[in-house]
Design a protein around this motif. Sequence first.
Motif, PDB file in Angstrom:
ATOM      1  N   UNK A 196      -9.470  24.574  33.065  1.00  0.00           N
ATOM      2  CA  UNK A 196     -10.256  23.878  32.044  1.00  0.00           C
ATOM      3  C   UNK A 196     -11.636  23.522  32.581  1.00  0.00           C
ATOM      4  N   UNK A 197     -12.564  23.368  31.675  1.00  0.00           N
ATOM      5  CA  UNK A 197     -13.933  23.055  32.049  1.00  0.00           C
ATOM      6  C   UNK A 197     -14.133  21.582  32.367  1.00  0.00           C
ATOM      7  N   UNK A 198     -13.130  20.772  32.126  1.00  0.00           N
ATOM      8  CA  UNK A 198     -13.226  19.334  32.353  1.00  0.00           C
ATOM      9  C   UNK A 198     -11.956  18.869  33.048  1.00  0.00           C
ATOM     10  N   UNK A 199     -12.093  17.935  33.961  1.00  0.00           N
ATOM     11  CA  UNK A 199     -10.945  17.382  34.677  1.00  0.00           C
ATOM     12  C   UNK A 199     -10.602  16.019  34.094  1.00  0.00           C
ATOM     13  N   UNK A 200      -9.344  15.865  33.731  1.00  0.00           N
ATOM     14  CA  UNK A 200      -8.856  14.580  33.243  1.00  0.00           C
ATOM     15  C   UNK A 200      -7.788  14.098  34.199  1.00  0.00           C
ATOM     16  N   UNK A 201      -7.698  12.797  34.363  1.00  0.00           N
ATOM     17  CA  UNK A 201      -6.644  12.264  35.213  1.00  0.00           C
ATOM     18  C   UNK A 201      -5.290  12.564  34.563  1.00  0.00           C
ATOM     19  N   UNK A 202      -4.239  12.683  35.359  1.00  0.00           N
ATOM     20  CA  UNK A 202      -2.923  13.034  34.794  1.00  0.00           C
ATOM     21  C   UNK A 202      -2.422  12.049  33.741  1.00  0.00           C
ATOM     22  N   UNK A 203      -2.815  10.795  33.849  1.00  0.00           N
ATOM     23  CA  UNK A 203      -2.354   9.803  32.874  1.00  0.00           C
ATOM     24  C   UNK A 203      -3.475   9.370  31.926  1.00  0.00           C
ATOM     25  N   UNK A 204      -4.443  10.246  31.684  1.00  0.00           N
ATOM     26  CA  UNK A 204      -5.574   9.902  30.844  1.00  0.00           C
ATOM     27  C   UNK A 204      -5.634  10.637  29.525  1.00  0.00           C
ATOM     28  N   UNK A 205      -4.546  11.268  29.135  1.00  0.00           N
ATOM     29  CA  UNK A 205      -4.564  12.009  27.875  1.00  0.00           C
ATOM     30  C   UNK A 205      -4.418  11.061  26.683  1.00  0.00           C
ATOM     31  N   UNK A 206      -4.656  11.589  25.521  1.00  0.00           N
ATOM     32  CA  UNK A 206      -4.538  10.795  24.301  1.00  0.00           C
ATOM     33  C   UNK A 206      -3.091  10.347  24.087  1.00  0.00           C
ATOM     34  N   UNK A 207      -2.145  11.216  24.394  1.00  0.00           N
ATOM     35  CA  UNK A 207      -0.727  10.861  24.230  1.00  0.00           C
ATOM     36  C   UNK A 207      -0.346   9.703  25.149  1.00  0.00           C
ATOM     37  N   UNK A 208      -0.906   9.675  26.351  1.00  0.00           N
ATOM     38  CA  UNK A 208      -0.637   8.566  27.265  1.00  0.00           C
ATOM     39  C   UNK A 208      -1.223   7.261  26.744  1.00  0.00           C
TER      40      UNK A 208
END
Length: 52
Positions: free
Chosen positions: A29-41
Motif C-alpha cells: 500500500x502507498x500508506x502505512x497505518x498502524x495495525x490497530x488504527x483501522x476504521x473497524x478498530x
Amino acid sequence: MDGSQFKNYVLVPLFVKYISDKYAGQKDAQIDMSPDGSFADMVALKGDKKIA
C-alpha cells in the motif's frame, strides 16, 4: 455548531474509513497505518470510556 466546525469532525473519520477500505490487507500500500488504527478498530472502541 457551525458547518465549518462540523466538517472537522466528519472529514477525519471519513478519510480513515476510505483509507482502511482501500488498503485493507495490501502489503504494498502507498500508506502505512498502524495495525490497530483501522476504521473497524475505532468502531470497536465505541463506548469505551478510556479512549481519548
